[in-house]
Design a protein around this motif. Structure first.
Motif, PDB file in Angstrom:
ATOM      1  N   GLY A  20       0.784  -1.229   0.000  1.00  0.00           N
ATOM      2  CA  GLY A  20       0.000   0.000   0.000  1.00  0.00           C
ATOM      3  C   GLY A  20       0.812   1.274   0.000  1.00  0.00           C
ATOM      4  O   GLY A  20       0.253   2.363   0.079  1.00  0.00           O
ATOM      5  N   SER A  21       2.146   1.166  -0.127  1.00  0.00           N
ATOM      6  CA  SER A  21       2.987   2.368  -0.067  1.00  0.00           C
ATOM      7  C   SER A  21       2.994   3.141  -1.381  1.00  0.00           C
ATOM      8  O   SER A  21       3.390   4.302  -1.413  1.00  0.00           O
ATOM      9  CB  SER A  21       4.421   1.983   0.300  1.00  0.00           C
ATOM     10  N   GLY A  22       2.590   2.480  -2.468  1.00  0.00           N
ATOM     11  CA  GLY A  22       2.598   3.144  -3.766  1.00  0.00           C
ATOM     12  C   GLY A  22       3.902   2.991  -4.515  1.00  0.00           C
ATOM     13  O   GLY A  22       4.025   3.431  -5.656  1.00  0.00           O
ATOM     14  N   THR A  23       4.904   2.374  -3.890  1.00  0.00           N
ATOM     15  CA  THR A  23       6.168   2.114  -4.569  1.00  0.00           C
ATOM     16  C   THR A  23       6.542   0.661  -4.361  1.00  0.00           C
ATOM     17  O   THR A  23       6.179   0.045  -3.347  1.00  0.00           O
ATOM     18  CB  THR A  23       7.296   3.024  -4.030  1.00  0.00           C
ATOM     19  N   PHE A  24       7.270   0.097  -5.318  1.00  0.00           N
ATOM     20  CA  PHE A  24       7.597  -1.325  -5.252  1.00  0.00           C
ATOM     21  C   PHE A  24       8.928  -1.589  -4.564  1.00  0.00           C
ATOM     22  O   PHE A  24       9.158  -2.665  -4.009  1.00  0.00           O
ATOM     23  CB  PHE A  24       7.629  -1.902  -6.670  1.00  0.00           C
ATOM     24  N   ASN A  25       9.825  -0.612  -4.573  1.00  0.00           N
ATOM     25  CA  ASN A  25      11.190  -0.851  -4.125  1.00  0.00           C
ATOM     26  C   ASN A  25      11.323  -1.103  -2.631  1.00  0.00           C
ATOM     27  O   ASN A  25      12.369  -1.563  -2.172  1.00  0.00           O
ATOM     28  CB  ASN A  25      12.087   0.328  -4.520  1.00  0.00           C
ATOM     29  N   ASP A  26      10.281  -0.778  -1.849  1.00  0.00           N
ATOM     30  CA  ASP A  26      10.384  -0.987  -0.407  1.00  0.00           C
ATOM     31  C   ASP A  26       9.715  -2.282   0.045  1.00  0.00           C
ATOM     32  O   ASP A  26       9.587  -2.539   1.238  1.00  0.00           O
ATOM     33  CB  ASP A  26       9.779   0.195   0.351  1.00  0.00           C
ATOM     34  N   ASN A  27       9.313  -3.137  -0.904  1.00  0.00           N
ATOM     35  CA  ASN A  27       8.613  -4.369  -0.544  1.00  0.00           C
ATOM     36  C   ASN A  27       9.553  -5.416   0.044  1.00  0.00           C
ATOM     37  O   ASN A  27      10.679  -5.598  -0.429  1.00  0.00           O
ATOM     38  CB  ASN A  27       7.916  -4.966  -1.768  1.00  0.00           C
ATOM     39  N   VAL A  28       9.049  -6.112   1.059  1.00  0.00           N
ATOM     40  CA  VAL A  28       9.794  -7.195   1.701  1.00  0.00           C
ATOM     41  C   VAL A  28       8.839  -8.368   1.898  1.00  0.00           C
ATOM     42  O   VAL A  28       7.689  -8.183   2.310  1.00  0.00           O
ATOM     43  CB  VAL A  28      10.377  -6.766   3.063  1.00  0.00           C
ATOM     44  N   PHE A  29       9.318  -9.580   1.606  1.00  0.00           N
ATOM     45  CA  PHE A  29       8.504 -10.784   1.720  1.00  0.00           C
ATOM     46  C   PHE A  29       9.212 -11.821   2.582  1.00  0.00           C
ATOM     47  O   PHE A  29      10.443 -11.906   2.582  1.00  0.00           O
ATOM     48  CB  PHE A  29       8.240 -11.391   0.342  1.00  0.00           C
ATOM     49  N   LEU A  30       8.425 -12.619   3.293  1.00  0.00           N
ATOM     50  CA  LEU A  30       8.931 -13.785   4.003  1.00  0.00           C
ATOM     51  C   LEU A  30       8.390 -15.036   3.320  1.00  0.00           C
ATOM     52  O   LEU A  30       7.188 -15.134   3.045  1.00  0.00           O
ATOM     53  CB  LEU A  30       8.507 -13.780   5.471  1.00  0.00           C
ATOM     54  N   ILE A  31       9.283 -15.988   3.061  1.00  0.00           N
ATOM     55  CA  ILE A  31       8.921 -17.217   2.357  1.00  0.00           C
ATOM     56  C   ILE A  31       9.078 -18.398   3.310  1.00  0.00           C
ATOM     57  O   ILE A  31      10.131 -18.573   3.931  1.00  0.00           O
ATOM     58  CB  ILE A  31       9.827 -17.451   1.132  1.00  0.00           C
ATOM     59  N   THR A  32       8.025 -19.190   3.443  1.00  0.00           N
ATOM     60  CA  THR A  32       8.087 -20.419   4.227  1.00  0.00           C
ATOM     61  C   THR A  32       7.508 -21.554   3.397  1.00  0.00           C
ATOM     62  O   THR A  32       6.928 -21.332   2.336  1.00  0.00           O
ATOM     63  CB  THR A  32       7.297 -20.289   5.544  1.00  0.00           C
ATOM     64  N   GLY A  33       7.651 -22.787   3.896  1.00  0.00           N
ATOM     65  CA  GLY A  33       7.039 -23.907   3.200  1.00  0.00           C
ATOM     66  C   GLY A  33       7.922 -25.136   3.159  1.00  0.00           C
ATOM     67  O   GLY A  33       8.977 -25.206   3.800  1.00  0.00           O
ATOM     68  N   PHE A  34       7.471 -26.110   2.383  1.00  0.00           N
ATOM     69  CA  PHE A  34       8.178 -27.379   2.228  1.00  0.00           C
ATOM     70  C   PHE A  34       7.830 -27.945   0.863  1.00  0.00           C
ATOM     71  O   PHE A  34       6.746 -27.701   0.320  1.00  0.00           O
ATOM     72  CB  PHE A  34       7.762 -28.365   3.326  1.00  0.00           C
ATOM     73  N   TRP A  35       8.747 -28.699   0.272  1.00  0.00           N
ATOM     74  CA  TRP A  35       8.487 -29.314  -1.023  1.00  0.00           C
ATOM     75  C   TRP A  35       9.468 -30.461  -1.234  1.00  0.00           C
ATOM     76  O   TRP A  35      10.491 -30.564  -0.549  1.00  0.00           O
ATOM     77  CB  TRP A  35       8.595 -28.287  -2.155  1.00  0.00           C
ATOM     78  N   ASN A  36       9.134 -31.351  -2.157  1.00  0.00           N
ATOM     79  CA  ASN A  36      10.021 -32.463  -2.459  1.00  0.00           C
ATOM     80  C   ASN A  36       9.951 -32.807  -3.931  1.00  0.00           C
ATOM     81  O   ASN A  36       9.080 -32.337  -4.658  1.00  0.00           O
ATOM     82  CB  ASN A  36       9.698 -33.690  -1.596  1.00  0.00           C
TER      83      ASN A  36
END
Length: 280
Positions: free
Chosen positions: A196-212
């Protein structure tokens, strides 16, 4: 939100495949007779990782574009090449989106893709959750046949108050030489900063999960995020987090560090041996 930036999320882990194998060979942790199969399977698992990221990006991008005000039109423009044809059919709250790469294929972000992705969901702007379904039709990714019927659960806000996408990863892949492998698992992307900041450069994501990845010879490669992977858009690599890796002949933990934006990581084998990993 321009989710095509997510295509780099798993690239460091893909690069690690060969590096870890070489390191394991140096430590005599891999049985020599299995070395060729191990390298082949790690390469195939890496290709499946790249395919997973590309598929997730394509579907989420199509969904986001559709929800940005283009609802009701038969087609719309986005950042895909002109050889990709996207159509949308809306009946009341039912939405169907078709992404057609043609029978000859289109080059998308360096990947040759042909066939179709059929996306469907029930639109409810007020709902806290929305389930996105997608099916692959005569689909090929870099000449590999990919068969899958998957879902993405979009949450407006998770328990932390952040937008979140949960991807199912079930798929069967067949290579041109007939080799086949299947994958299952789940990957969660939480948008923790910049929404919602209106700019993309400040985005931060956390990734979790599992796969095989499971191969016809019975071998399995398993991955589980044991410390959330932090992705800052301004950095090519994960800046922190850890993944537990279990292969047929070795296992250990890949650690991305404690917050610095660099190409450095470490892999610690279960016997305690630690090696540096350069992700460039």
């Amino acid at each position: 939100m321009k989710t095509n930036h997510f295509k780099n999320l798993l690239i460091p882990l893909l690069v690690l495949n060969v590096l870890v194998f070489n390191a394991c060979s140096d430590e005599e942790l891999i049985v020599e007779n299995n070395s060729v199969d191990d390298v082949t399977e790690m390469s195939r698992a890496a290709e499946m990782d790249a395919m997973d990221v590309a598929l997730g990006d394509l579907v989420v991008n199509a969904f986001e574009e559709q929800e940005r005000g283009v609802l009701g039109r038969s087609s719309y423009n986005n950042n895909l090449p002109e050889c990709v044809v996207i159509t949308a059919v809306v009946e009341q709250n039912s939405v169907e989106v078709n992404i057609d790469f043609g029978t000859e294929g289109c080059l998308v972000n360096g990947n040759l893709i042909r066939g179709q992705i059929e996306i469907s969901y029930t639109r409810n702007p007020e709902a806290m959750q929305m389930l996105i379904n997608y099916n692959l039709v005569d689909f090929y990714f870099n000449n590999k046949n990919v068969a899958a019927t998957r879902t993405i659960l979009r949450e407006r806000f998770n328990e932390n108050g952040n937008p979140q996408f949960t991807h199912s990863l079930d798929v069967t892949v067949t290579w041109p030489n007939g080799l086949q492998a299947s994958r299952s698992g789940e990957k969660v992307r939480e948008w923790i900063e910049g929404f919602g900041s209106g700019t993309f450069n400040d985005n931060v994501f956390l990734i979790t999960g599992f796969w095989n990845a499971s191969f016809v010879n019975g071998n399995e490669h398993n991955y589980e995020v044991i410390e959330a992977l932090r992705r800052e858009i301004g950095c090519l690599y994960f800046v922190s987090g850890a993944v537990e890796v279990t292969r047929t002949n070795f296992a250990g933990v890949l650690d991305y560090g404690d917050g610095d934006c660099d190409a450095l990581a470490t892999f610690t084998f279960n016997n305690g041996v630690e090696i540096p990993i350069n992700l460039d």
